[in-house]
Design a protein around this motif. Structure first.
Motif, PDB file in Angstrom:
ATOM      1  N   ALA A 537     -17.209 -55.072   5.169  1.00 48.92           N
ATOM      2  CA  ALA A 537     -17.992 -55.569   4.001  1.00 48.92           C
ATOM      3  C   ALA A 537     -16.569 -55.769   2.497  1.00 48.92           C
ATOM      4  O   ALA A 537     -16.120 -56.955   2.464  1.00 48.92           O
ATOM      5  N   TRP A 541     -16.141 -59.536   1.555  1.00 49.59           N
ATOM      6  CA  TRP A 541     -15.742 -59.784   0.428  1.00 49.59           C
ATOM      7  C   TRP A 541     -14.177 -59.708  -0.337  1.00 49.59           C
ATOM      8  O   TRP A 541     -14.425 -60.297  -1.429  1.00 49.59           O
ATOM      9  N   VAL A 548     -15.851 -51.304  -2.534  1.00 46.99           N
ATOM     10  CA  VAL A 548     -17.417 -50.762  -1.458  1.00 46.99           C
ATOM     11  C   VAL A 548     -18.025 -49.893  -1.198  1.00 46.99           C
ATOM     12  O   VAL A 548     -16.967 -48.454  -0.821  1.00 46.99           O
ATOM     13  N   ARG A 556     -21.897 -52.420  -0.871  1.00 50.91           N
ATOM     14  CA  ARG A 556     -22.114 -52.734  -2.491  1.00 50.91           C
ATOM     15  C   ARG A 556     -20.737 -52.798  -2.769  1.00 50.91           C
ATOM     16  O   ARG A 556     -20.096 -52.143  -2.592  1.00 50.91           O
ATOM     17  N   SER A 557     -21.396 -53.827  -3.673  1.00 47.38           N
ATOM     18  CA  SER A 557     -19.595 -53.907  -3.999  1.00 47.38           C
ATOM     19  C   SER A 557     -19.718 -55.199  -5.536  1.00 47.38           C
ATOM     20  O   SER A 557     -20.033 -55.769  -5.362  1.00 47.38           O
ATOM     21  N   SER A 560     -21.975 -58.159  -5.646  1.00 44.94           N
ATOM     22  CA  SER A 560     -22.007 -58.482  -4.417  1.00 44.94           C
ATOM     23  C   SER A 560     -23.190 -57.321  -3.893  1.00 44.94           C
ATOM     24  O   SER A 560     -22.868 -56.015  -4.247  1.00 44.94           O
TER      25      SER A 560
END
Length: 740
Positions: A537, A541, A548, A556-557, A560
């Motif tokens: 991820a 991203w 992250v 999730r970050s 996002s």
């Protein structure tokens, strides 16, 4: 438990339930005698019977390799899938008939003529030893009937025996047992071009694939072993048996699926057995009851083919049991006999050790006039890790706390008062027995590794592990374990095991290793998947990995967010695998029993049974409780009813099947059964887990026999040393002073 409703409502799919187009059925021609020269096998009539597709004899299997031994002797004699020139145990397969249904196959088997010239049998280790001493021809020319001999720990110094205040010397017998799983052995071999699909009720699918490939000179990658639902095993379904190789040969020759389902008569007379040891144990103690030395001599019956010749070594390794003893020595001798092979059966060597030592400890207590509980407490190991003189390193424990809890639940003071009252006022003799044990779980070097992987996809998560359930609730426990690690619902995790086409490697399910080894592998793989997903991820991203987070299956970050399955779909498969290795763990426990004995009939009545075990950290309490109850039932079977009785040649006296081999039922379970646990985590396991599958088989027999010995010890003419398992009325009556 996940899947239980399917099994309990008859919707399980076992090997016998599989529907494969064109499948033929197999039946074996077996030796009716334990030992004979095989001068001829005439299948002429059988080959002409309606529906018969093939008859195989040993000469038809040229090019097929020998049956592999799993824990055998280093210099193992040849073991062809079908007997050649000589049969060495009752029920040994000498020919295979394949027909369009089992009935026709069995009818054809009955017509196969065998030309047998009987030879003298040797049914016991003592008979084998005597034959060797006389210089008789061994079972296998060029191979010693002493299949394996090994010592554990240095011999006890003669000075130790001389300076001891008390020495007890006890001779015991561990009877042969039939594992008797609900489903006996079963295999269906399905040729698929050059490949083979092998459906088998088995504990070690990768081992079976390797054994088949080796015997036929195949690449192991073209042999796919699939274990469907399996109805129990208890250790006996780990090897590659000769019948399996014969069925593979038939399927390859015919180019059609062939199935063999073992019937109960075959399972009792021709399949592997467990236990089977003659034992002599000596314990030296000082005036305070401190143990100075233990010496254990074992002569083990390993049958006609030394499939498990090394397994009695587990008894030798465990000779210290739960006690801090300066000198411990065990001499283990494995003897070839004219009986079916002896192999692993629930506990595999540890029940034998616990029984020997704990019976001797009780005899020592009686000789010293000491309380059996206090004598044990005085000698328990206190500091860990503890290196035994026989080569074990006990990892952790609080043996005293376990014993204390057992005593608390047993309430010996109450029963001793009743015992005294009966001795004064009359009534059936009452006895109290106790036993401690230590066992090894996880396996030995070579199998102290397990594979696990976890994959994320758009449908959830798939966990793959190298274990193989034979009835244990792996689907529930492992799915919940992975789900907990990932922070998702257990319903989102699918478990895959028991399929060498889906799981690249694995050591199967035996030695109480599934949760300890397979569970740890899956836990580590799940943790690794989270790390891999965060890294993936972060790349997508263009952020730092530390930015992250994994949140219940979603990455999730900042603003996002992406589910792990979606991440895998948009990039590439998201998968992590782990090969977990560790030393063995050492579960332990204390068991107590209260019995009364009918002195006229010799019958034993169990009034209370207490089991306190330490399995480390328990992953699923319901599953472990079920394992404990099951092993207790099998322990009761050994101590009260079960025995494979042989004639002098080695033939089993079990012509009426389960009417002769008496299994315990729910009616034999004690009404007052108290089960509890202590929990000292295993330090070498990330879950803290130890094995939990064999405890009752180890703790129950010595506790119950000790209780019966205690009940009769004060009676005129009684001799507790005459007690042996199973405690049938005839055995107990003889120990009471009757003729026997």
């Amino acid at each position: 438990m996940r899947g239980d409703d399917r099994l309990t409502t008859g919707r399980g799919r076992y090997v016998a339930d599989l529907r494969v187009a064109g499948c033929l059925e197999a039946a074996f021609v077996r030796s009716p005698v334990p030992h004979a020269d095989l001068r001829g096998v005439d299948p002429t009539t059988a080959a002409r019977m309606p529906g018969v597709a093939l008859v195989l004899r040993a000469d038809d299997l040229a090019g097929v390799g020998d049956v592999p031994t799993m824990f055998g002797a280093e210099d193992a004699p040849p073991w062809p899938p079908l007997a050649r020139d000589r049969v060495r145990h009752e029920g040994e397969p000498v020919a295979l008939v394949v027909a369009d249904d089992r009935y026709r196959a069995e009818d054809a088997v009955a017509t196969v003529a065998l030309d047998l010239e009987p030879r003298p049998g040797r049914a016991t280790p003592s008979a084998a030893r005597q034959a060797r001493d006389r210089g008789d021809e061994p079972l296998y020319p060029g191979h010693d009937d002493l299949a394996l001999a090994k010592d554990f720990g240095p011999p006890v110094a003669e000075e130790t025996w001389r300076r001891a205040h008390t020495v007890v010397d006890v001779k015991l017998r561990q009877q042969l047992l039939a594992p008797t799983s609900l489903e006996a052995r079963a295999i269906l071999v399905e040729p698929d071009g050059e490949r083979l699909i092998v459906h088998c009720s088995h504990q070690f699918p990768h081992g079976l694939a390797t054994g088949i490939a080796g015997a036929f000179g195949l690449d192991v990658g073209i042999v796919r072993v699939v274990v469907p639902d399996a109805g129990g095993a208890f250790g006996s379904k780990s090897p590659t048996y000769p019948e399996y190789l014969a069925v593979v040969a038939a399927a390859r020759r015919l180019g059609r699926p062939v199935r063999w389902i073992e019937d109960r008569t075959e399972a009792l007379t021709a399949a592997s057995r467990g236990r089977g040891q003659d034992q002599r144990v000596r314990i030296a103690a000082d005036a305070d009851g401190r143990f100075l030395a233990i010496d254990l001599q074992v002569d083990a019956d390993v049958g006609a083919h030394p499939l498990g010749a090394a397994l009695p070594g587990q008894t030798g390794l465990a000779a210290s049991e739960a006690y801090a003893v300066p000198e411990v020595h065990a001499a283990v001798r494995s003897w070839s006999t004219t009986t079916t092979p002896t192999f692993a059966y629930r506990g595999a060597g540890r029940p034998e050790a616990a029984y020997a030592v704990e019976r001797a400890v009780d005899e020592l207590a009686a000789t010293l006039g000491a309380d059996p509980v206090e004598l044990r407490r005085r000698n328990l190991i206190r500091d860990f890790p503890y290196d035994t003189p026989t080569g074990r390193r006990y990892d952790s424990g609080d043996y005293a706390a376990c014993l204390d809890r057992c005593v608390e639940l047993l309430e010996p003071g109450r029963w001793r008062a009743e015992q005294a009252r009966r001795r004064d006022e009359g009534g059936w003799p009452l006895g109290v027995g106790i036993a401690c044990y230590v066992e090894r779980s996880g396996g030995e070097p070579g199998i102290l590794e397990e594979y696990g992987s976890v994959t994320a996809d758009d449908g959830g998560f798939t966990a793959r592990v190298g274990t193989s359930s034979t009835g244990q609730p792996h689907g529930t426990v492992f799915a919940a374990l992975v789900a907990d690690r990932l922070g998702v619902a257990a319903e989102d995790v699918v478990l895959v095991e028991g399929d060498t086409g889906e799981v690249p490697e694995g050591h199967g399910t035996f030695a109480s290793r599934s949760a300890q080894m397979g569970g740890a592998a899956l836990a580590e793989a799940a943790d690794a998947l989270i790390g891999t997903a965060r890294e993936r991820a972060a790349e997508v991203w263009a952020v730092a990995v530390d930015d992250v987070v994994w949140d219940k299956g979603t990455l999730r970050s900042g603003t996002s967010a992406m589910p792990a399955g979606e991440l895998a779909t948009e990039t590439e498969p998201l998968r992590a695998e782990h090969r977990f290795t560790s030393p063995p763990a050492f579960p332990y426990g204390s068991y107590g029993a209260v019995v009364e004995v009918d002195p006229e009939l010799g019958s034993v009545h169990l009034l209370r049974l207490v089991a306190v075990d330490d399995y480390g950290t328990v992953l699923d309490q319901t599953a472990v409780h079920g394992q404990t109850l099951g092993s207790i039932a099998q322990g009761l079977g050994q101590v009260l009813t079960e025995s494979v009785v042989l004639d002098d040649e080695g033939a089993a006296l079990l012509r009426d099947g389960l009417l002769d081999y008496l299994l315990p039922t729910a009616a034999e379970m004690p009404r007052d059964l108290r089960v509890d646990e202590t929990a000292v985590p295993a330090p070498d396991n990330p879950l803290g887990a130890k094995g939990a599958g064999e405890a009752g088989c180890i703790g129950v027999p010595p506790a119950v026999v000790n209780a019966v010995a205690d009940a009769i010890r004060s009676l005129p003419g009684a001799d507790p040393t005459r007690l042996r398992m199973p405690l049938t009325p005839a055995v107990v009556w003889a120990a009471l002073g009757g003729v026997g």
